[in-house]
Design an enzyme around this catalytic site. Structure first.
Site, short mmCIF file in Angstrom:
data_model
loop_
_atom_site.label_atom_id
_atom_site.label_comp_id
_atom_site.label_asym_id
_atom_site.label_seq_id
_atom_site.Cartn_x
_atom_site.Cartn_y
_atom_site.Cartn_z
N LYS A 1 0.85 -1.20 0.00
CA LYS A 1 0.00 0.00 0.00
C LYS A 1 0.88 1.24 0.00
CE LYS A 1 -3.93 1.86 2.66
NZ LYS A 1 -4.78 1.64 3.83
N SER B 1 -9.58 1.72 3.05
CA SER B 1 -8.74 2.53 2.19
C SER B 1 -7.72 1.69 1.42
CB SER B 1 -8.02 3.60 3.00
OG SER B 1 -7.26 3.00 4.00
N SER C 1 -9.73 -0.75 7.30
CA SER C 1 -9.18 -0.54 5.95
C SER C 1 -8.47 -1.70 5.31
CB SER C 1 -8.23 0.66 5.97
OG SER C 1 -8.97 1.84 6.15
#
Lengths: 468, 479, 94
Positions: free
Chosen positions: A68, A143, A167
């Site tokens: 990420k 996210s 997330s």
């Protein structure tokens, strides 16, 4: 795509060839916008080195991992999904990256995300939304949407995301993958751009529990660079896959009654019934104070975030607004241009709840409520082994459909937030596929009780048949 | 005096640790800009602070030296505000659980008159980077070498009543910090920063006056002058019945204009939104740690002064100068290890050595006259091997060259002639050569005594023992 | 939230806002604050911030220097550099 598939490919075609084809595949097939940058040159170099001199016994030898884009990889761009960092290069490696490398893994690239990890749909990225591989008109969740899509879309077998209010688990649920949020302190946060420091944890997303465990083992451990990390040895996971252990499972019926999608409820209860039939005990636990779960999170997370994001001012790094007349203007215009609306909203709320005259009413009360929720959960976990809930109250929605509806977005974290507030470990497991999407179940465990999640998770995987 | 001034101080002092407060960067000054930096002290995304144990040790040492209570369970907090010199746009500090509190520091108002100044709290925090407005026409330049250096903030009770007391407190505090070895505390170098709070009230009234904050003083002297000015200003307004014109504000001391000027009013005070630092869990300082710190031996300046006065019969004045710097005090004690007469040693250090050092701006650790060399010089004088006058010359020579005093005496032929028979022969020679002068002396020209002394000195190249020469000359002349 | 409070907030967050955006954000902000206002139902209590304290020796660092080997990259990230200083447009300091 699972790690075993990769290991087979490596045996067949060699590591360099395997990594090369992974990268080519991403270039051609990433219609999901899941990657923000590819680490092509370095990955190829590394594959070459590993092939020549690498220790093939390393647990993640040759495994391609996507990261990420809020986790620092040295000399690679790290945007955190934001314009304000669009040209920023991290000068150091996050501890989890060091550990992945030590385990033999190959960092393939950085994945798209909601800006500064604030969002549940990956529609708040400055670099375009991510599309759900199960149906590209739909959101992948957030996210860590890019991470989840890269795994669900079979571009890489495993990814590292970050989880502050769900997330990792929620996008895992939306994309039909597995996602783990470890116990707070299990995995070092050094190198993870902080959103809410007391809630953040880095966690793996994968297509099987085996692979979740493999990643988790590689990244967990106390880190001197992170004072909030804890020194606790990992349990031995070697004998849990086919154990005969019977679990005591807590469920929170009352929580589910609020607005949970029917498909999700049905699949969830079906699996619970099957577990009962297999001899596990199921107990319904009362969870009062549940109406405070989301408000508490929406006070504490923005509060910490407003402080953590203050450093983004264009002065030492990041995109700086030129031609301003004062230092105040430099900072405020840089941040106005660099931040998206969701980030601005959270900064406003977060600053407000900490400000004098209001912090007693909001922030302090939220801390009191957090303590109550944590106490309540831990008490319940003294009576049962794990608590099972659906991962999300809702199914994936179309891109653009809910973007105006802030409260809808916030409330979709209802089941995932408690684990962050109380620091407990939680695992999201896909159940059954209906049409395009999967329904998912979340298991929450005792502090440092990841082994219970994995062990029961294997049994659920057997019941549902796992991912095809 | 109808009026009373209430003075409190807020002091920040830089600690002499090897590394910064929350990272492993070196604490070092005078380097190229932005050399001692890392992702942590530069506030890069993903970086995390880790507490420097030395900073805690130094805080506890100061706590001990000031008889403070210790919060063995404590935490750090964030103080949130935007400024270019603070990389995270928040400072890691301590808000409501300072590591030390309720202490005091004794100051000497004069020889036997002491006063205890209360210390409300001592807490740990990190320093900011350094900002330069004058190095470039269009740009402000920033150097982050200093960002993250550990600081102790010391807040006193408003116990001081005169600018002189504030001055004495600062002097004593600086001395204490240097004695403990935890800070150089040089205000001119920015290692010590002082803010002052002062209000004035009528002595017979209970209610305190409006408190004014003073900033921007660069020396202890400036603190004293700023206070003197401000107290005068406030008194004047009160006398004129305009005490409402004294606002709770921050005023800057303008050195070149010798006055204070308003900087900002308290109403605009920033909202720092303090909250506990989530990246550093609250912590317990273990008993072992505290015991370790407690076992560190030290003697505070006032204690040392009293001891030297009694052990070596030093005067108050001499003892004060000797103990004004721990390095001088240590030097003194090294000298008396080789030469017991402390009074003489002190005298020479204060009146001879320090002057030489001041001339070329050296401190006592940098000079070539090591303690044993000074002891050696004093020994030579005491044994009459050289005269006092020669001793001073010798000191200057050793100061310049660092050579062994005995060697220099031999080389330069500075040995004092003290042998009575030798002297007697030389004196007899002089009297022989100056028969006429002797006659005149015997006829009442007493002044010629000095001439004869001078002649003896000439013959001995200045090495004749003056007292002995005097004795023998007088004896021979009176024959 | 009244106008003064809005002004104060804007200053505290250091984000300048265009009129339209400010209006939108304030609407959202009010919605969110209304929603989280539920928290005021919680009974007031004392928070012990030192409750879950850890042992200091598990979290401090030793006072030994470690030079960060990539300071060049940190400086490369400076938007503007003059000699080795970070440069920002000139402002009058405090």
């Amino acid at each position: 795509m699972k790690i075993n598939n990769i290991k087979d490919k490596i045996k067949e075609n060699g590591l360099k060839e395997t990594i090369s084809s992974i990268i080519e595949n991403i270039k051609n097939e990433d219609i999901y916008n899941s990657f923000l940058s590819l680490n092509e040159q370095n990955a190829m170099k590394r594959a070459e080195q590993l092939e020549k001199n690498g220790n093939r016994k390393k647990p993640l030898y040759g495994v391609p991992v996507s990261i990420k884009d809020n986790i620092a990889v040295k000399n690679l761009r790290m945007t955190c999904g934001s314009k304000i960092l669009k040209d920023y290069k991290a000068p150091y490696n996050a501890t989890v990256i060091k550990k992945l490398k030590e385990a033999g893994a190959v960092i393939i690239g950085k994945t798209n995300m909601d800006e500064f990890a604030m969002g549940v749909s990956n529609e708040h990225s400055a670099f375009g939304p991510v599309k759900n591989p199960l149906n590209t008109e739909y959101v992948p969740g957030g996210s860590s949407g890019g991470s989840a899509a890269s795994v669900s879309g079979n571009l890489v077998p495993v990814s590292l995301g970050s989880d502050t209010g769900g997330s990792v688990r929620q996008p895992a649920a939306f994309t039909g993958t597995y996602g783990l949020k470890p116990t707070y302190g299990r995995v070092s946060r050094y190198g993870l751009t902080a959103f809410a420091s007391s809630l953040d944890q880095i966690g793996p997303i994968a297509n099987s529990i085996d692979d979740i465990i493999s990643l988790y083992r590689a990244i967990a451990g106390k880190d001197d660079k992170d004072s909030t990390s804890v020194d606790k040895t990992l349990d031995d996971y070697n004998n849990i896959k086919n154990s005969n252990r019977k679990f005591k499972i807590g469920i929170l019926k009352s929580l589910l009654e609020e607005d949970t999608n029917v498909k999700i409820k049905n699949d969830y209860y079906e699996v619970i019934d099957r577990l009962k039939k297999e001899g596990h005990e199921v107990v319904d636990l009362k969870f009062d104070k549940s109406e405070y779960i989301v408000p508490v999170y929406q006070i504490i997370a923005p509060a910490e975030a407003s402080s953590n994001l203050a450093r983004f001012d264009g002065i030492r790094y990041g995109s700086r607004k030129e031609g301003t007349k004062s230092k105040e203007e430099l900072v405020s215009k840089t941040r106005d241009l660099g931040f998206g609306e969701e980030v601005k909203r959270r900064c406003l709320v977060g600053t407000f709840v900490l400000s004098s005259g209001y912090s007693e009413k909001y922030y302090k009360k939220a801390l009191i409520a957090r303590k109550m929720i944590t106490k309540s959960l831990k008490e319940k976990l003294n009576k049962v082994d794990v608590i099972a809930t659906p991962t999300t109250p809702n199914m994936p929605f179309k891109i653009g459909e809910k973007i105006e509806n802030i409260l809808y977005m916030y409330k979709s974290d209802l089941f995932t937030i408690p684990a962050n507030l109380s620091g407990l470990p939680a695992l999201s497991i896909p159940l059954y596929r209906n049409d395009d999407f999967y329904t998912s179940m979340q298991l929450m465990g005792k502090p440092f009780g990841e082994i219970d999640l994995f062990e029961l998770g294997y049994k659920i995987e057997r019941i549902t048949g796992g991912k095809k | 005096m109808k009026y009373e001034s209430i003075i409190g101080l807020e002091i920040h002092t830089q600690l002499k640790t090897n590394t910064k407060a929350f990272c492993h960067c070196k604490v070092e000054f005078g380097q190229k800009p932005n050399t001692n930096i890392c992702p942590v002290c530069m506030g890069h995304p993903g970086s995390l602070p880790v507490v420097n144990e030395k900073m805690i040790e130094y805080a506890l040492l100061l706590g001990r030296a000031t008889n403070s209570k210790i919060n063995t369970k404590t935490k750090f907090d964030r103080k949130n505000y935007f400024y270019p010199d603070i990389p995270k746009n928040y400072q890691i500090t301590q808000y409501d659980y300072p590591i030390c509190y309720k202490g005091n520091l004794k100051i000497a108002l004069d020889e036997d008159n002491y006063k205890n100044i209360g210390i409300t709290r001592i807490h740990m925090e990190e320093d900011t980077g350094k900002v330069f407005h004058d190095k470039n026409e269009k740009n402000t330049l920033i150097d982050y070498n200093r960002a993250g250096v550990p600081l102790l903030e010391i807040v006193t009770e408003p116990d001081m009543r005169t600018p002189e007391e504030a001055y004495l407190f600062l002097t004593e505090l600086k001395s204490t910090l240097r004695y403990l070895g935890i800070s150089e505390a040089n205000m001119e170098k920015g290692e010590l920063r002082v803010d002052v709070n002062v209000s004035v009230k009528k002595k017979n009234e209970d209610e305190y006056g409006t408190k004014v904050e003073l900033k921007n003083m660069n020396s202890f002297k400036a603190v004293k002058e700023a206070l003197e000015y401000e107290i005068k200003r406030q008194k004047k307004l009160i006398k004129q019945g305009k005490s409402d014109k004294i606002k709770q504000e921050t005023r800057m001391w303008l050195e070149n204009k010798s006055k204070t000027k308003v900087m900002r009013t308290k109403e605009e005070a920033a909202d720092y939104r303090y909250f506990p630092e989530p990246d550093i869990p609250a912590f317990n300082i273990s008993e072992e740690f505290i015991e370790e710190v407690d076992s560190i031996e030290f003697e505070l300046p006032l204690e040392k002064k009293e001891r030297l006065k009694s052990d070596y019969q030093l005067s108050e004045y001499d003892a004060s100068i000797i103990t004004s710097e721990i390095d001088i005090a240590n030097y003194f004690e090294d000298v008396v290890a080789g030469f017991e007469d402390g009074k003489t040693a002190a005298n020479w250090i204060i009146n001879e050595l320090l002057n030489l050092m001041n001339e070329d701006d050296k401190n006592i650790n940098e000079i070539k006259v090591s303690a044993d060399k000074l002891a050696s010089i004093l020994q030579l004088i005491d044994e009459d091997k050289i005269s006092g006058k020669i001793g001073k010359k010798l000191l200057k020579e050793v100061y310049k060259t660092g050579k062994n005093p005995k060697e220099i005496v031999d080389e330069k032929g500075w040995s004092q002639v003290s042998d009575s028979s030798k002297l007697e022969n030389i004196i007899k020679e002089v009297l022989e050569e100056n028969k006429e002068a002797v006659e005149r002396y015997k006829n009442g020209e007493d002044k010629l005594f000095g001439f004869f002394m001078g002649q003896v000195m000439k013959k001995t190249k200045g090495n004749a023992n003056p007292q002995k020469t005097n004795e023998i000359l007088r004896r021979l002349l009176n024959q | 939230m009244n106008e003064d409070a809005v002004k104060k907030m804007k200053k505290l967050i250091s984000i300048s806002l265009e009129k339209e955006e400010e209006k939108r954000l304030m609407k959202d902000f009010n919605k969110i604050i209304d929603y989280v206002d539920k928290i005021s139902e919680i009974e007031d209590d004392n928070i012990d911030y030192l409750e879950n304290s850890r042992e200091l020796n598990k979290l401090h660092h030793e006072d030994s220097v470690e030079v960060f080997e990539n300071t060049e990259e940190i400086k490369k990230n400076f938007p503007k550099k003059l000699d080795d200083y970070l440069a920002v447009p000139k402002y009058i300091g405090e």
